[in-house]
Design a protein around this motif. Structure first.
Motif, short mmCIF file in Angstrom:
data_model
loop_
_atom_site.label_atom_id
_atom_site.label_comp_id
_atom_site.label_asym_id
_atom_site.label_seq_id
_atom_site.Cartn_x
_atom_site.Cartn_y
_atom_site.Cartn_z
N VAL A 1 0.87 -1.16 0.00
CA VAL A 1 0.00 0.00 0.00
C VAL A 1 0.91 1.21 0.00
O VAL A 1 1.86 1.25 0.75
N SER A 2 0.63 2.18 -0.82
CA SER A 2 1.51 3.34 -0.81
C SER A 2 0.72 4.59 -0.52
O SER A 2 -0.50 4.61 -0.53
N ALA A 3 1.46 5.61 -0.27
CA ALA A 3 0.84 6.89 0.05
C ALA A 3 -0.07 7.33 -1.08
O ALA A 3 -1.14 7.89 -0.86
N CYS B 1 11.46 -1.31 -8.67
CA CYS B 1 10.33 -0.38 -8.59
C CYS B 1 9.47 -0.38 -9.85
O CYS B 1 8.25 -0.31 -9.80
N HIS B 2 10.14 -0.46 -11.03
CA HIS B 2 9.40 -0.30 -12.27
C HIS B 2 8.93 -1.63 -12.84
O HIS B 2 8.25 -1.66 -13.86
N ASN C 1 3.30 -0.47 -8.41
CA ASN C 1 3.05 0.56 -7.41
C ASN C 1 2.64 1.86 -8.11
O ASN C 1 3.39 2.37 -8.95
N PRO C 2 1.47 2.39 -7.80
CA PRO C 2 0.97 3.57 -8.53
C PRO C 2 1.84 4.80 -8.36
O PRO C 2 1.70 5.76 -9.14
N SER C 3 2.76 4.80 -7.38
CA SER C 3 3.62 5.97 -7.21
C SER C 3 4.70 6.05 -8.27
O SER C 3 5.23 7.11 -8.53
N TRP C 4 5.07 4.88 -8.78
CA TRP C 4 6.19 4.85 -9.71
C TRP C 4 5.68 4.57 -11.11
O TRP C 4 4.88 3.66 -11.33
N PRO C 5 6.20 5.31 -12.10
CA PRO C 5 5.63 5.20 -13.46
C PRO C 5 5.92 3.87 -14.12
O PRO C 5 6.96 3.26 -13.88
N LYS C 6 4.98 3.48 -14.99
CA LYS C 6 5.27 2.35 -15.88
C LYS C 6 6.23 2.85 -16.95
O LYS C 6 6.19 4.04 -17.34
N THR D 1 4.52 8.98 -24.32
CA THR D 1 3.23 8.31 -24.30
C THR D 1 2.67 8.34 -22.87
O THR D 1 3.40 8.14 -21.90
N LEU D 2 1.37 8.65 -22.79
CA LEU D 2 0.76 8.71 -21.46
C LEU D 2 -0.26 7.60 -21.25
O LEU D 2 -0.66 7.33 -20.11
N ALA D 3 -0.69 6.99 -22.31
CA ALA D 3 -1.78 6.02 -22.23
C ALA D 3 -1.43 4.88 -21.28
O ALA D 3 -0.36 4.29 -21.39
N GLY D 4 -2.33 4.59 -20.38
CA GLY D 4 -2.15 3.44 -19.50
C GLY D 4 -1.22 3.68 -18.33
O GLY D 4 -0.97 2.78 -17.53
N GLN D 5 -0.72 4.89 -18.21
CA GLN D 5 0.17 5.20 -17.08
C GLN D 5 -0.63 5.25 -15.77
O GLN D 5 -1.84 5.46 -15.78
N HIS D 6 0.04 5.06 -14.65
CA HIS D 6 -0.64 5.15 -13.36
C HIS D 6 -1.20 6.55 -13.15
O HIS D 6 -0.48 7.54 -13.31
N ALA D 7 -2.44 6.64 -12.72
CA ALA D 7 -3.07 7.94 -12.49
C ALA D 7 -2.32 8.72 -11.41
O ALA D 7 -2.09 9.92 -11.52
#
Lengths: 345, 392, 287
Positions: A168-170, A280-281, A289-294, A206-212
């Motif tokens: 779980v992340s911040a 992380c990636h 982890n949604p904090s770190w980008p795909k 590219t931004l598609a599908g990246q973590h919100a």
């Protein structure tokens, strides 16, 4: 009997009476009440006010933090490991929310101010329990600090409230945006980031599908100016935080498209660098982890530029600065080529 | 700026709280003073009760010495307390299982006894002064005489009975008091160095020798100051007493140390490390060698050779001074030494007393001079001298 | 079950009675020596007073009846990680001087190196550990054995044992320290004269002199917390549950379970103090 003897005896009797009277007079009332001690002292000692208040006390103001903590590895009563708020933040009772101190403590190390103790130096704090040390039971998670993180702060990767990675992340507590509203706002982005957030030959990634959560954080950084890029700083101007959240939600919901990089044949040559990234990636670029980008859908050129920006200090992130510190240009090329081939999942 | 506490370095492992020594030189001075009380009282009683008439020149003087030391005993204790103004709590609500609380009463009782005995001894002198002197001093003495100038044979025989009874109670009283100080230390099971059944005996015997030595030294000094001749037979009796009690003291101390080492219980390694290291000089050389064995040899030699005259006086006085030093070192080695051996039995603490401050050497030194100041006043108020011209 | 308890309690009570008689006798003896009639009268009066009020009366502590509790403390040394959060929490909770020479609770480290017979022991008073923490008021174990060949190593938390027969209470001249009905040994800071006899008498080094107040000081099991239903501060902050505290009268309490389910030890049983801090996982070197 001679007079002097009589008088002497009288004086002695007088002294004894006086002494006994004094003893009775000066004996504190509650003495002998329960035993050979001042009975009222028991209640006196018991009436001291506790300074350590327990997690319930903290929860009244810090519910989100408590929620993070309560599901994490630092709250595992089933295995007897519970790191309560006051273990790291010190006694809650030393700070009275009404502005008066219940206890004014003394000494240089007893905080007197109203602010909560937020330990800045997590390398000092976390290692109190987690530094590998002779005598520490093996079931305790321990690290050799130099090998684990170099000179990095622990909090770069770990959320101290719930430190286990990939759980779980911040960021997970951030509010989800409205994708539909975001789509309308995102029209202006398409010029650089491509329609539907898939950048083909456009300058933007590219931004598609990246973590919100990541996109939201990135946009916020552009709005606030903590991340600088002439195009983005200008483009983000005027966006509210809600707008940012909405845009992020929109792009996160768009179907991911794998990179269209031409150099498909590039494989990872340096096996030692990529595992650092993978922690992380993700090994395949799909970070969980949604904090770190795909790292999917990004071009090799963009990845190389980003790495160089981290190394040069143009982009600031403690974790990334630590990672790229020892990477050569060849290493960066190598890694970028590898992740440029990443496929969506 | 005076530090609030004095932390000592250590070797091995000691409990963290032990690095601040609780009892310091003031608590060394306290058993030393009670020892002088008991010893001086013994000399006085030998004359008063047991009829050692040779001791007549020092009998009353010894009584005054005993009184002066006794009046000073509470001083180091009070100075040492963290809350001296509450000292009377120990008398108001004495905890009867505590050696200290009972000591308060024992000491109080003993001070009263000493005052009474002194009063009876000097009553003829007081009455005489009350009739002769004028002004303030007349008032002073007549109040002390309780307004009765009765020196008739009947009154005097009452006085003698009281005196005898007081001395009879006083002997176990003084010795009990001091043996009891030994109990204060010996009854503590937390420290191997103190925890010994022989502790009261050792304290008592060393008390007697220190008191005797103190009387010898002060008697010689007083004779020199008053420019009168020293009574040799009196000196000889005191030297015999000193010799006899020293023999016992040495034996018992030796036995105690031997049994401690022989038993070899937990922590003996550290104790041996202690006595063969930091304790070599204060324990073996100062306390045993120079302080006990040397004077014993000197006095033995004097008795054997039948020395007399100035040589005898110098020999005895010199030995007495060494004995006073030995007993002070003994108190130091017991009180401080006991605390330098950690309760963990795994480490040693190195305590070096500071010079200044409430717990410093200077304060302890000042406390030790208080009985002398008191004495110099009292000998002027109550003349204790019985110099017989025949021994000139 | 109840019968069993009674049976178990009986020898204890007898022992208690014997010891009380012995104490009373010693007391009378001491009193008689001390000042004859006056003290005997006084102590007789005081024992009469005790007898008159001992039944039923409880100190006025809100929502707390000391006759219903019997506190005890457990230490599981196998769990202790030596983080010293307990030590810092204790110092804050109880305003203990922030230095390396005054502790209500502390932690010891026992390290046996290969080829050595005796353990090397250190605690917060050790200069190496003071240096590791940077200041006197913060506590951290120096990682001094990381390159050594270690055969065996562990940490042991220490605190006042709140003994059933406390030597410190026995020697206190005034009655400024005492044992409560619920089992805590406390110090009345307004009555203590600061003679430090109790500091000498404690075989565990649990007591120290509070120079600022001029009185002795020690662990109270956070009496102000436990009487409010809280845990002692050190237990509250222990991240690994190496410290256990509770009521032995409650058979389901953590401490009762701890004592029931482990072979527990106490420190220095030969002193006869009968400690109420129970240890699991300590070694021959620990005392």
């Amino acid at each position: 009997m001679p007079r002097h003897i009589v008088r002497l005896v009288l004086i002695m009797v007088g002294f004894a009476v006086l002494a006994y009277g004094a003893k009775q007079f000066f004996t504190v009332d509650s003495f002998y009440q329960y035993g050979h001690y001042r009975g009222s002292s028991v209640a006196d000692i018991a009436s001291d006010k506790p300074k350590y208040k327990g997690t319930a006390y903290c929860a009244s103001c810090h519910a989100p933090q408590l929620a993070e903590w309560s599901n994490g590895i630092h709250n595992r009563p089933d295995i007897g490991k519970v790191v309560r708020c006051e273990v790291c933040h010190s006694a809650g009772g030393e700070r009275d929310v009404r502005g008066t101190f219940e206890h004014v403590s003394t000494g240089p190390d007893h905080p007197k101010n109203l602010k909560m103790v937020v330990p800045k130096d997590t390398r000092q704090l976390c290692t109190l329990c987690h530094e590998r040390m002779t005598g520490r039971p093996l079931q305790q998670r321990q690290i050799v600090v130099a090998e684990h993180a170099g000179t990095q702060q622990c909090s770069v990767c770990h959320n101290p409230h719930s430190p286990r990675l990939n759980l779980v992340s911040a960021a997970s507590t951030a509010q989800a945006g409205d994708a539909a509203a975001g789509k309308a706002k995102a029209a202006a982005c398409a010029g650089c980031h491509g329609a539907e957030g898939v950048s083909v030959n456009a300058p933007g990634p590219t931004l598609a599908g990246q973590h919100a959560a990541y996109l939201h954080d990135a946009l916020k950084a552009y709005i606030e100016g903590t991340r600088s890029d002439p195009m983005m700083n200008a483009g983000a101007q005027g966006l509210s935080d809600d707008d940012a959240a909405n845009i992020a939600a929109y792009y996160a919901g768009v179907t991911c498209v794998s990179s269209l990089d031409a150099a498909k044949q590039a494989t990872l040559q340096d096996k030692t660098t990529a595992p650092k990234c993978a922690a992380c990636h993700g090994a395949d670029g799909n970070s969980t982890n949604p904090s770190w980008p795909k790292l999917i859908g990004l071009s090799k050129a963009y990845l190389v530029n980003s790495l160089k920006a981290y190394k040069g200090g143009a982009r600031k992130n403690g974790m990334m600065a630590g990672v790229v510190k020892d990477m050569s240009d060849a290493d960066m090329d190598n890694v970028a080529a590898y992740y440029a081939n990443a496929t969506c999942k | 700026m005076d530090a609030l506490f004095h932390a000592s370095p250590f070797t091995g492992y000691v409990y963290p709280n032990e690095t601040v020594i609780p009892w310091t030189v003031l608590i060394v001075v306290y058993p030393y003073l009670t020892g002088l009380v008991a010893g001086a009282f013994t000399i006085s009683s030998l004359y008063q009760v047991f009829g050692f008439t040779q001791l007549r020149p020092v009998a009353h003087f010894a009584l005054l010495i005993s009184l002066c030391c006794m009046l000073t005993v509470p001083l180091p204790l009070l100075l040492h307390l963290g809350q001296p103004e509450r000292a009377f709590n120990a008398m108001i609500t004495p905890h009867v299982t505590s050696a200290f609380a009972v000591f308060g009463y024992a000491a109080g009782f003993y001070i009263i006894l000493l005052v009474l005995e002194t009063w009876f001894v000097f009553r003829p002198h007081i009455v005489q002064q009350a009739q002769q002197r004028t002004g303030v001093m007349r008032w002073f003495y007549s109040i002390l005489s309780l307004g009765s100038y009765d020196l008739s044979e009947k009154a005097m025989s009452y006085d003698r009975k009281w005196l005898f009874t007081l001395a009879i109670i006083g002997i176990p009283g003084a010795h009990g008091l001091h043996g009891y100080v030994g109990f204060v230390f010996g009854s503590l099971k937390s420290r191997e160095w103190w925890s010994s059944d022989l502790m009261p005996v050792i304290f008592l015997l060393s008390a007697i020798i220190s008191g005797t030595a103190f009387v010898i030294v002060l008697y010689v000094v007083s004779c020199k100051l008053r420019k009168v001749s020293i009574d040799l037979s009196c000196m000889k009796v005191m030297a015999y007493a000193l010799w006899g009690f020293m023999m016992f003291t040495l034996l018992i101390e030796g036995v105690e140390f031997l049994s401690l080492v022989y038993r070899g219980r937990e922590g003996i390694e550290v104790i041996l490390e202690f006595v063969t290291g930091p304790l070599i000089i204060p324990f073996f050389i100062l306390q045993f060698g120079i302080g006990s064995v040397l004077p014993l040899i000197v006095i033995t030699f004097l008795i054997w050779r039948g020395t007399s005259g100035t040589a005898l006086i110098v020999g005895i006085t010199g030995s007495a001074i060494l004995v006073l030093l030995a007993v002070l070192m003994m108190r130091y080695n017991v009180v401080i030494g006991g605390q330098e051996i950690s309760k963990t039995a795994k480490g040693l603490i190195a305590y070096h007393p500071p010079i200044l401050g409430r717990e410093g050497l200077l304060a302890a030194g000042i406390v030790l001079t208080v009985p002398l100041i008191l004495l110099s006043v009292l000998v002027r108020l109550f003349t204790p001298w019985h110099d017989s011209p025949r021994t000139a | 079950m109840q019968q069993n308890e009674q049976l178990e309690n009986q020898p204890d009570e007898q022992l208690e009675k014997q010891q009380k008689e012995r104490r009373d006798f010693l007391g009378c003896l001491g009193g008689a020596i001390a000042c004859g009639a006056a003290t005997v009268v006084a102590s007789a009066a005081s024992s009469a007073a005790v007898a008159a009020t001992a039944g039923g009366a409880v100190p006025p502590i809100p929502n707390f009846d000391w006759s219903k509790h019997q506190w005890a403390f457990g230490v599981d040394a196998e769990r202790c990680i030596g983080c010293l959060r307990c030590v810092e929490a204790c110092k804050r909770e109880n305003n203990v001087a922030p230095d390396a020479h005054h502790f209500r609770t502390w932690v010891e480290r026992y390290v046996t190196l290969e080829g050595e017979e005796k353990a090397r022991i250190d605690s917060q008073a050790d200069p190496a550990n003071i240096a590791a923490s940077g200041t006197d008021g913060q506590y951290r174990f120096a990682n001094r054995y990381k390159d050594a060949k270690v055969e065996k190593a562990f940490f042991v938390p220490k605190l006042c044992n709140h003994c059933t027969h406390p030597a410190c209470v026995q020697v206190c001249p005034t009655g400024a320290t005492y044992k409560t009905e619920d089992g805590a040994v406390l110090i009345d800071h307004t009555y203590c004269i600061g003679c430090q006899y109790c500091v000498q008498a404690c075989p565990y080094g649990a007591r120290f002199f509070n120079e600022e107040k001029g009185v002795t000081d020690k662990c109270t099991w956070c009496y102000h917390r436990i009487t409010k239903g809280l845990q002692p501060a050190c237990v509250e902050v222990c991240p690994v549950s190496a410290r256990i505290f509770g009521d032995r009268n409650d058979k389901q309490s953590l401490i009762s379970q701890f004592i029931q389910n482990h072979r527990v030890q106490v420190l220095r049983p030969e002193t006869g103090n009968a400690p109420n801090v129970f240890y699991v996982g300590i070694d021959k070197d620990v005392s």
